[in-house]
Write an enzyme that holds these catalytic residues in place. Sequence first.
Site, PDB file in Angstrom:
ATOM      1  N   GLY A 135     -66.431 -50.600 -56.146  1.00 27.19           N
ATOM      2  CA  GLY A 135     -66.000 -49.656 -57.181  1.00 27.19           C
ATOM      3  C   GLY A 135     -67.123 -49.363 -58.143  1.00 27.19           C
ATOM      4  N   ASN A 136     -66.775 -48.792 -59.276  1.00 24.89           N
ATOM      5  CA  ASN A 136     -67.763 -48.501 -60.307  1.00 24.89           C
ATOM      6  C   ASN A 136     -67.129 -48.686 -61.682  1.00 24.89           C
ATOM      7  OD1 ASN A 136     -66.558 -45.850 -61.122  1.00 24.89           O
ATOM      8  ND2 ASN A 136     -67.165 -45.286 -59.038  1.00 24.89           N
ATOM      9  N   TYR A 137     -67.895 -48.412 -62.742  1.00 25.62           N
ATOM     10  CA  TYR A 137     -67.469 -48.714 -64.103  1.00 25.62           C
ATOM     11  C   TYR A 137     -66.677 -47.603 -64.778  1.00 25.62           C
ATOM     12  CZ  TYR A 137     -70.718 -52.671 -63.917  1.00 25.62           C
ATOM     13  OH  TYR A 137     -71.364 -53.829 -63.590  1.00 25.62           O
TER      14      TYR A 137
END
Length: 229
Positions: free
Chosen positions: A30-32
């Site tokens: 995923g990412n932030y």
Amino acid sequence: MNTLNNTSIQKVLITAGPTYEKIDPVRFIGNYSSGKMGIALTEECLRRGLEVELILGPVSEHIYSNLNFPLLHITHIESARQMYEACMEIYPKMDAAILCAAVADFTPEITADQKIKRKGEMTIRLVPTQDIAAALGKIKRTENTEEQHPQKLVGFALETNDEEENARGKMERKNFDFIVLNSLQDEGAGFRHDTNKITIIDKAGKTEYPLKSKNECAADIVEKLLKTI
């Protein structure tokens, strides 16, 4: 009250949040992204009387109390594939789209059915996800008829180097009407902040904005969209 009698844009697709690409039932890539910018854009469009189709990735923001409007429909997704399918189904019915989501560029080639046990090193082969922006750019309606107006398409670019050059290249490749540039070099901008510092780039040039709240940035972006011919 609808304040947009002077524009053909009445229905807007907005993508927001991250995507999660599953490795196994408990792990993902995923990412932030928090989804804050996309939610701010949604709220601004609703305030202006626009109908919004929000395609929302997995976020922890408590948004529903703020977005309880009859003009809003939310499609919850998790993966890049799900977001792609939702966008391809919904965009043809819309007047415009603002692609604010942080969609994963890669996804595991194989997803394990059971939790992978820790047994030393592990190699995960990644394959590209569908390019949602490019796909929508290809099907964007450009002709003006009695029944339908040309569609608009707005993208985002989050860059760490050669920011303007990379953003302009993305705008041209994806067939955007304009692109919103964020730089991770700017303090207080980007993922998980309540503020953002944006530059709006189109074929005619660019407009740089100071650091503002994401709600104020959303107002600038939507105002630009409604004035785009």
